[in-house]
Design a protein around this motif. Structure first.
Motif, PDB file in Angstrom:
ATOM      1  N   SER A  21     -56.478  -7.510   6.629  1.00  0.00           N
ATOM      2  CA  SER A  21     -56.747  -6.265   7.744  1.00  0.00           C
ATOM      3  C   SER A  21     -57.921  -6.021   7.446  1.00  0.00           C
ATOM      4  O   SER A  21     -58.495  -5.239   8.597  1.00  0.00           O
ATOM      5  N   GLY A  22     -58.717  -7.212   7.215  1.00  0.00           N
ATOM      6  CA  GLY A  22     -60.265  -6.690   6.821  1.00  0.00           C
ATOM      7  C   GLY A  22     -60.986  -7.333   7.765  1.00  0.00           C
ATOM      8  O   GLY A  22     -60.142  -8.371   8.538  1.00  0.00           O
TER       9      GLY A  22
ATOM     10  N   PHE B 142     -55.699 -11.251  -4.258  1.00  0.00           N
ATOM     11  CA  PHE B 142     -56.283 -10.470  -5.004  1.00  0.00           C
ATOM     12  C   PHE B 142     -54.730 -10.878  -5.767  1.00  0.00           C
ATOM     13  O   PHE B 142     -53.439 -10.219  -4.889  1.00  0.00           O
TER      14      PHE B 142
ATOM     15  N   ASP C 156     -62.088 -10.454  -0.153  1.00  0.00           N
ATOM     16  CA  ASP C 156     -60.774 -10.242   0.621  1.00  0.00           C
ATOM     17  C   ASP C 156     -59.902 -11.056   0.977  1.00  0.00           C
ATOM     18  O   ASP C 156     -60.812 -12.314   1.115  1.00  0.00           O
ATOM     19  N   ASN C 157     -58.846 -10.710   1.040  1.00  0.00           N
ATOM     20  CA  ASN C 157     -58.113 -11.919   2.021  1.00  0.00           C
ATOM     21  C   ASN C 157     -57.575 -11.318   3.130  1.00  0.00           C
ATOM     22  O   ASN C 157     -57.201 -12.385   4.454  1.00  0.00           O
TER      23      ASN C 157
ATOM     24  N   GLY D 253     -62.524  -4.001   4.247  1.00  0.00           N
ATOM     25  CA  GLY D 253     -62.225  -2.946   4.634  1.00  0.00           C
ATOM     26  C   GLY D 253     -62.716  -1.989   5.209  1.00  0.00           C
ATOM     27  O   GLY D 253     -64.123  -1.554   5.014  1.00  0.00           O
ATOM     28  N   PHE D 254     -62.253  -1.003   5.764  1.00  0.00           N
ATOM     29  CA  PHE D 254     -63.062   0.761   5.814  1.00  0.00           C
ATOM     30  C   PHE D 254     -63.536   1.158   4.441  1.00  0.00           C
ATOM     31  O   PHE D 254     -65.158   1.075   5.209  1.00  0.00           O
ATOM     32  N   ILE D 255     -62.809   1.327   3.477  1.00  0.00           N
ATOM     33  CA  ILE D 255     -63.132   2.460   2.810  1.00  0.00           C
ATOM     34  C   ILE D 255     -64.653   0.945   2.047  1.00  0.00           C
ATOM     35  O   ILE D 255     -65.892   1.387   1.741  1.00  0.00           O
TER      36      ILE D 255
HETATM   37  N1  LIG Z   1     -62.337   5.293  11.732  1.00  0.00           N
HETATM   38  C1  LIG Z   1     -61.279   6.514  10.619  1.00  0.00           C
HETATM   39  O1  LIG Z   1     -61.852   7.150  10.295  1.00  0.00           O
HETATM   40  C2  LIG Z   1     -60.510   5.272   9.966  1.00  0.00           C
HETATM   41  C3  LIG Z   1     -60.389   3.712  10.257  1.00  0.00           C
HETATM   42  C4  LIG Z   1     -59.787   3.221   9.650  1.00  0.00           C
HETATM   43  C5  LIG Z   1     -58.994   3.273   8.282  1.00  0.00           C
HETATM   44  N2  LIG Z   1     -58.985   4.876   8.116  1.00  0.00           N
HETATM   45  C6  LIG Z   1     -58.850   5.251   6.768  1.00  0.00           C
HETATM   46  O2  LIG Z   1     -59.045   4.683   5.971  1.00  0.00           O
HETATM   47  C7  LIG Z   1     -57.918   4.472   5.228  1.00  0.00           C
HETATM   48  C8  LIG Z   1     -57.826   2.756   4.969  1.00  0.00           C
HETATM   49  O3  LIG Z   1     -59.021   2.480   4.690  1.00  0.00           O
HETATM   50  P1  LIG Z   1     -58.379   1.373   3.069  1.00  0.00           P
HETATM   51  O4  LIG Z   1     -60.229   0.571   3.115  1.00  0.00           O
HETATM   52  O5  LIG Z   1     -58.153   1.489   2.138  1.00  0.00           O
HETATM   53  O6  LIG Z   1     -57.866  -0.450   3.976  1.00  0.00           O
HETATM   54  P2  LIG Z   1     -58.336  -1.433   4.571  1.00  0.00           P
HETATM   55  O7  LIG Z   1     -56.672  -2.171   4.891  1.00  0.00           O
HETATM   56  O8  LIG Z   1     -59.512  -1.042   5.617  1.00  0.00           O
HETATM   57  O9  LIG Z   1     -58.510  -1.964   3.743  1.00  0.00           O
HETATM   58  C9  LIG Z   1     -58.286  -3.101   2.415  1.00  0.00           C
HETATM   59  C10 LIG Z   1     -58.641  -4.215   2.717  1.00  0.00           C
HETATM   60  O10 LIG Z   1     -58.132  -4.934   1.545  1.00  0.00           O
HETATM   61  C11 LIG Z   1     -57.712  -6.249   1.654  1.00  0.00           C
HETATM   62  N3  LIG Z   1     -56.552  -6.203   1.316  1.00  0.00           N
HETATM   63  C12 LIG Z   1     -55.226  -6.191   1.153  1.00  0.00           C
HETATM   64  N4  LIG Z   1     -54.652  -6.753  -0.010  1.00  0.00           N
HETATM   65  C13 LIG Z   1     -55.376  -7.744  -0.734  1.00  0.00           C
HETATM   66  C14 LIG Z   1     -55.529  -8.099  -2.278  1.00  0.00           C
HETATM   67  N5  LIG Z   1     -53.856  -8.812  -2.251  1.00  0.00           N
HETATM   68  N6  LIG Z   1     -56.169  -9.322  -1.955  1.00  0.00           N
HETATM   69  C15 LIG Z   1     -57.396  -9.206  -0.894  1.00  0.00           C
HETATM   70  N7  LIG Z   1     -57.712  -8.471  -0.356  1.00  0.00           N
HETATM   71  C16 LIG Z   1     -57.055  -7.173   0.270  1.00  0.00           C
HETATM   72  C17 LIG Z   1     -57.939  -6.466   3.085  1.00  0.00           C
HETATM   73  O11 LIG Z   1     -58.334  -6.962   3.871  1.00  0.00           O
HETATM   74  C18 LIG Z   1     -58.474  -5.087   3.953  1.00  0.00           C
HETATM   75  O12 LIG Z   1     -59.942  -5.700   4.380  1.00  0.00           O
HETATM   76  C19 LIG Z   1     -56.783   5.345   5.371  1.00  0.00           C
HETATM   77  O13 LIG Z   1     -56.761   6.055   5.282  1.00  0.00           O
HETATM   78  C20 LIG Z   1     -56.809   5.042   6.978  1.00  0.00           C
HETATM   79  O14 LIG Z   1     -56.270   6.404   7.701  1.00  0.00           O
HETATM   80  C21 LIG Z   1     -59.932   6.045   8.843  1.00  0.00           C
END
Ligand SMILES: NC(=O)c1ccc[n+]([C@@H]2O[C@H](COP(=O)([O-])OP(=O)(O)OC[C@H]3O[C@@H](n4cnc5c(N)ncnc54)[C@H](O)[C@@H]3O)[C@@H](O)[C@H]2O)c1
Length: 85
Positions: free
Chosen positions: A44-45, A66, A40-41, A17-19
């Motif tokens: 949204s990744g 997870f 990761d599942n 994911g993003f972070i």
């Molecule tokens: N350009 C930017 O500034 C930008 C871009 C995207 C997001 N954001 C911000 O970042 C934050 C979100 O980032 P993030 O990294 O928390 O979210 P994300 O959705 O990007 O990452 C979450 C990750 O966890 C994985 N995941 C979720 N449930 C799971 C599970 N049960 N088992 C395994 N994997 C699982 C998803 O597939 C994903 O890869 C928000 O605040 C958003 O506004 C900013």
């Protein structure tokens, strides 16, 4: 590497994911990092978040849901890609 030098290993849930992918970039910039495993599942990744690390031998991805700390414990020994259960 010196005898007293510690090499760190990281396991990042949600790492595609993003972070998580930004954490991955920072960790792999550091030569003292021994291993980074993303877990990761892909709900949204995205693969493009980490594609530039695919050739780094310290890097691996586990595709899995997870569910509990127990599932993470068993996965952490695998260190390679796998299918969703
Ligand atoms: N350009 C930017 O500034 C930008 C871009 C995207 C997001 N954001 C911000 O970042 C934050 C979100 O980032 P993030 O990294 O928390 O979210 P994300 O959705 O990007 O990452 C979450 C990750 O966890 C994985 N995941 C979720 N449930 C799971 C599970 N049960 N088992 C395994 N994997 C699982 C998803 O597939 C994903 O890869 C928000 O605040 C958003 O506004 C900013």
């Amino acid at each position: 590497m010196g005898i007293n030098e510690v090499r760190e290993r990281y396991f990042i849930v949600g790492g595609a994911g993003f972070i998580g992918s930004h954490f991955t970039d920072k960790l792999l910039e550091d030569p003292s990092t021994a291993k980074v495993t993303l877990y990761d599942n892909f709900v949204s990744g995205r693969e493009w978040h980490y594609q530039h690390h695919q050739k780094d031998a310290r890097f691996s991805v586990i595709r899995a849901q997870f569910a509990s700390a127990v599932s993470l414990h068993s996965a952490s020994g695998r260190g390679s890609s796998s299918k969703l259960p």
